[in-house]
Design a protein around this motif. Structure first.
Motif, PDB file in Angstrom:
ATOM      1  N   GLU A 252      32.503 105.489  83.783  1.00 56.25           N
ATOM      2  CA  GLU A 252      31.472 106.522  83.793  1.00 56.25           C
ATOM      3  C   GLU A 252      31.609 107.503  84.844  1.00 56.25           C
ATOM      4  O   GLU A 252      30.614 107.823  85.704  1.00 56.25           O
ATOM      5  CB  GLU A 252      29.702 105.907  83.706  1.00 56.25           C
ATOM      6  CG  GLU A 252      30.206 104.939  82.607  1.00 56.25           C
ATOM      7  CD  GLU A 252      28.487 104.854  82.213  1.00 56.25           C
ATOM      8  OE1 GLU A 252      27.680 105.391  82.599  1.00 56.25           O
ATOM      9  OE2 GLU A 252      28.347 103.948  81.515  1.00 56.25           O
TER      10      GLU A 252
ATOM     11  N   THR B 243      31.477 110.667  85.312  1.00 59.54           N
ATOM     12  CA  THR B 243      31.048 111.946  85.074  1.00 59.54           C
ATOM     13  C   THR B 243      29.331 111.834  85.158  1.00 59.54           C
ATOM     14  O   THR B 243      28.703 112.866  84.818  1.00 59.54           O
ATOM     15  CB  THR B 243      31.525 112.647  83.820  1.00 59.54           C
ATOM     16  OG1 THR B 243      30.880 111.906  82.868  1.00 59.54           O
ATOM     17  CG2 THR B 243      32.917 113.077  83.776  1.00 59.54           C
TER      18      THR B 243
ATOM     19  N   TYR C 226      38.657 104.172  80.240  1.00 61.94           N
ATOM     20  CA  TYR C 226      37.642 105.094  80.587  1.00 61.94           C
ATOM     21  C   TYR C 226      36.307 104.471  79.733  1.00 61.94           C
ATOM     22  O   TYR C 226      36.148 104.396  78.657  1.00 61.94           O
ATOM     23  CB  TYR C 226      38.009 106.448  79.953  1.00 61.94           C
ATOM     24  CG  TYR C 226      37.191 107.625  80.329  1.00 61.94           C
ATOM     25  CD1 TYR C 226      37.585 108.524  81.271  1.00 61.94           C
ATOM     26  CD2 TYR C 226      35.991 107.900  79.650  1.00 61.94           C
ATOM     27  CE1 TYR C 226      36.779 109.546  81.738  1.00 61.94           C
ATOM     28  CE2 TYR C 226      35.118 108.950  80.139  1.00 61.94           C
ATOM     29  CZ  TYR C 226      35.396 109.734  81.279  1.00 61.94           C
ATOM     30  OH  TYR C 226      34.949 110.808  81.450  1.00 61.94           O
TER      31      TYR C 226
ATOM     32  N   SER D 266      32.104 105.611  79.224  1.00 61.98           N
ATOM     33  CA  SER D 266      31.501 106.709  79.093  1.00 61.98           C
ATOM     34  C   SER D 266      30.286 106.338  78.049  1.00 61.98           C
ATOM     35  O   SER D 266      30.414 105.650  77.117  1.00 61.98           O
ATOM     36  CB  SER D 266      32.163 107.766  78.729  1.00 61.98           C
ATOM     37  OG  SER D 266      31.363 108.781  78.639  1.00 61.98           O
TER      38      SER D 266
ATOM     39  N   TYR E 273      29.466 109.253  76.844  1.00 61.63           N
ATOM     40  CA  TYR E 273      29.787 110.711  76.356  1.00 61.63           C
ATOM     41  C   TYR E 273      30.914 110.607  75.229  1.00 61.63           C
ATOM     42  O   TYR E 273      31.968 110.319  75.494  1.00 61.63           O
ATOM     43  CB  TYR E 273      29.947 111.746  77.248  1.00 61.63           C
ATOM     44  CG  TYR E 273      28.776 111.875  78.275  1.00 61.63           C
ATOM     45  CD1 TYR E 273      27.437 112.462  77.900  1.00 61.63           C
ATOM     46  CD2 TYR E 273      28.924 111.537  79.519  1.00 61.63           C
ATOM     47  CE1 TYR E 273      26.336 112.595  78.603  1.00 61.63           C
ATOM     48  CE2 TYR E 273      27.589 111.899  80.295  1.00 61.63           C
ATOM     49  CZ  TYR E 273      26.653 112.246  80.106  1.00 61.63           C
ATOM     50  OH  TYR E 273      25.532 112.325  80.687  1.00 61.63           O
TER      51      TYR E 273
ATOM     52  N   GLU F  28      33.660 113.139  75.557  1.00 65.51           N
ATOM     53  CA  GLU F  28      34.730 112.743  76.522  1.00 65.51           C
ATOM     54  C   GLU F  28      35.914 111.851  76.036  1.00 65.51           C
ATOM     55  O   GLU F  28      36.797 111.917  76.245  1.00 65.51           O
ATOM     56  CB  GLU F  28      34.046 112.108  77.765  1.00 65.51           C
ATOM     57  CG  GLU F  28      33.133 113.204  78.615  1.00 65.51           C
ATOM     58  CD  GLU F  28      32.535 112.261  79.887  1.00 65.51           C
ATOM     59  OE1 GLU F  28      32.802 111.182  80.245  1.00 65.51           O
ATOM     60  OE2 GLU F  28      31.731 113.174  80.610  1.00 65.51           O
TER      61      GLU F  28
END
Lengths: 292, 379
Positions: free
Chosen positions: A158, A160, A187, A189, A191, A194
């Motif tokens: 995460e 961002t 990755y 996330s 989101y 993303e």
């Protein structure tokens, strides 16, 4: 490149990760999605050697990794959720410290620091104390520390969270650049956009288990049942100017619906459709919003 | 690997020095307390004079001997006699308004000389506050001495008792008791300063473990034990710096004597630093969260300081406390500093305490490295 099979981890009576298995090929970009408490961070902490797995295997480039296999970790770059920097030191001093942990010699370390700072766009601020950075700058410096040793596998947890749009774009550009160079990526996330933008493979986790793994197109297939249509009427039909319908598809089912409405005397003035999204797929699969 | 270790040490020292205000506070606190103790116990700041202790004087005899006893006590300067009635004396001592008194009973003067010649003995009744029994023992001596002087009608300077007692301070020549008191205060506070520093080291480690920084380090390609060793060395270097600074301040500001082996003093400082940093690592391994460890660490450090003689000389404690004190590293650190400063001892006298301090240090680090949890309570 990375094979994770049958991974389990409990904290007391709470089973955080329950039989998780997935794989990432060399150069692959895997998105790990799930709401809070899904087990994403625990899973990647075990991959990075920061946590002991209760059982299961993690094989990186043919070698099994665990917290005891220290040397293998130089192939992994790990960006934890929290800003893992020494706030009292400058960004350059932080990178010198982290670089030294990976046995980079001083000359090599200097060029790597410049390279990493160029990528995250902080080369002009490298002598500034990290405490004085904005939240977004700290996140970018955090990323620089994770990529400094040019790892084969980059694990971003995460990255961002709490980042302003400008820094988010800068982070994204940096990550995309690294992926183009062939770095393998995991990755995590909250989101969906993303993950859609970065990843070619997605693992959806919930309650410590893998719900589904596949490319975004496969995940979207699972969301088809949730296509929505908003139809406007003039004059209002059965007292409503607009009505929402859920259809199995936007082809024959929509045609049949419009035909039926016309036969009932409704005058349709507009049809708005919303396509299947990963958010909907997630909701379908887990029964929860992604950011729950 | 050695380079990584040095980088960890270098990073910690940079972090420590980056907050100059915190560095100054870490030095000023032990210096301020040591200076305060030196001033109140060493007699500095009041021209070296100590106020005489009040002694309530109950004269039921009203004889020339009792009058002379009053005068001799007054001449002695360590006690300040004040005439009161017996009931007033008892009431004031019982209520804590005074601590000591002496009752001269009727017939004291008549009996006293005969008692000295082998007849019936005269007695005085020494009254004291039971919370000050140790000081009572100290002040009874001057009262008896003054009484003998008064009965024989000889001046105090010409003490006529059957046995002459001479007092000789057994320390390096040229040292006053004031200098000794101040030197001990600085030794104690230097040890206290580094033990409190060990709490900070422990809390810093716990915070790092709980945050992303610890997780990031655990994912680096080396055994976390090296990280622990790096923190041990950097913590020891900081402790040595604090200890040295406190002692240097004492030497220049209070003229505390450095009459022992300089090498021995250096060895004591190094081993004390390693011990206190090891204690910090041990404390950090005893609790998984900062609040868990903080309460425990404050108790441990206060206990080590108090029983180890950092606040008061250990001879003031009951024997069993002194025995417990011998098992504490703080006792050995304070005693070794005393030996290398005002006691003027040679290097050989620093070897045993230093070896014991080093033993404690290694034990603490060994336990810490076994107990330290590198995993968060929950990821």
């Amino acid at each position: 490149m990375l094979e994770v099979s049958g991974l389990n981890k409990s904290f007391g009576s709470f089973q955080a990760v329950n039989g998780v298995s997935f794989s990432v090929p060399k150069g692959g970009k895997l998105g790990l999605l799930g709401p809070n408490g899904a087990g994403k961070t625990t899973t990647i902490s075990m991959i990075c050697g920061a946590l002991h797995a209760d059982s299961g295997q993690i094989v990186l480039n043919g070698a099994q990794i665990s917290p005891e296999t220290h040397a293998l970790r130089k192939d992994i770059g790990y960006l934890p959720q929290e800003v893992a920097l020494i706030m009292e030191l400058s960004c350059a001093d932080n990178l010198r410290f982290f670089g030294s942990l990976y046995d980079l010699n001083p000359a090599e370390l200097k060029s790597r620091i410049d390279w990493a700072l160029q990528i995250v766009g902080l080369i002009d601020k490298k002598d500034q104390v990290v405490r004085t950075y904005s939240g977004g700058m700290k996140r970018r410096a955090n990323l620089a520390a994770a990529i400094l040793h040019r790892p084969a596998l980059l694990v971003l947890d995460e990255p961002t969270v709490g980042v302003d749009p400008q820094s988010r774009n800068a982070l994204f550009d940096a990550i995309e650049g690294l992926c183009r160079e062939g770095m393998t990526l995991i990755y995590t996330s909250h989101y969906m956009e993303e993950v859609e933008r970065l990843c070619d493979d997605i693992v959806i986790m919930d309650h410590g288990k893998v719900i589904v793994q596949g490319p975004p197109s496969k995940i979207l297939e699972l969301a088809r049942g949730e296509r929505r249509v908003k139809i406007s009427f003039d004059p209002p039909y059965e007292g409503a100017a607009e009505r929402d319908f859920e259809l199995p598809d936007l082809g024959p089912s929509l045609a049949a619906l419009l035909n039926d409405l016309a036969q009932k005397g409704a005058t349709v003035t507009a049809v708005q459709t919303s396509g299947a999204t990963l958010e909907q797929a997630f909701l379908n699969l887990t029964g929860r919003e992604l950011r729950d | 690997m050695l380079r990584r270790l040095l980088n960890i040490v270098q990073k910690d020292l940079k972090v420590y020095l980056s907050d100059r205000r915190a560095v100054i506070i870490s030095l000023m606190v032990p210096i301020a307390i040591a200076s305060f103790l030196a001033v109140i116990f060493g007699g500095v700041g009041g021209g070296g004079s100590k106020k005489a202790t009040a002694l309530l004087f109950v004269d039921q005899d009203n004889s020339p001997e009792s009058q002379r006893l009053f005068d001799r006590l007054k001449e002695g300067k360590s006690l300040a006699p004040e005439r009161v009635t017996e009931s007033e004396a008892k009431e004031r001592i019982a209520s804590g308004k005074a601590s000591f008194g002496v009752v001269v009973p009727k017939g004291f003067g008549a009996k006293a000389m005969g008692g000295m010649m082998g007849g019936e003995k005269a007695s005085l009744n020494f009254l004291f506050d039971p919370s000050k029994s140790t000081e009572a023992g100290i002040y009874r001596g001057p009262v008896i001495q003054s009484a003998v002087s008064a009965v024989l009608n000889k001046p105090m300077s010409d003490y006529p008792g059957p046995i002459q007692i001479e007092s000789t301070p057994v320390a390096k020549t040229g040292l006053t008791d004031r200098q000794v008191t101040m030197a001990h205060a600085f030794a104690g506070m230097a040890v206290q300063g580094i033990l409190f520093g060990s709490i900070e080291l422990a809390m810093g480690l716990i915070r790092e473990r709980q945050r992303g920084f610890g997780k990031r380090l655990r994912s680096a390609p080396f055994n976390p034990i090296w990280f622990l060793l790096g923190r041990w060395i950097s913590g020891a270097v900081i402790a040595m710096f604090v200890m040295t600074a406190v002692l240097i301040f004492g030497v220049f500001a209070f003229k505390i004597p450095l009459q022992g082996s300089v090498l021995g003093l250096g060895l004591t400082i190094v081993c004390s630093g390693l011990m206190s940093a090891g204690l910090g690592l041990l404390i950090s391994s005893l609790g998984r969260t900062e609040p868990q460890s903080r309460g425990l660490s404050v108790f441990i450090v206060l206990f080590l300081n108090m029983v180890g003689g950092a606040w008061f000389p250990s001879f003031l404690f009951p024997e069993w406390v002194q025995t417990v004190g011998k098992a504490l590293p703080s006792t050995w650190a304070v005693n070794a500093l005393d030996a290398m400063t005002w006691r003027g001892q040679g290097l050989s006298q620093a070897l045993l305490p230093s070896a014991i301090l080093l033993g404690f240090a290694v034990l603490f680090v060994a336990i810490a490295s076994r107990k330290a949890s590198w995993e968060p309570v929950q990821a």
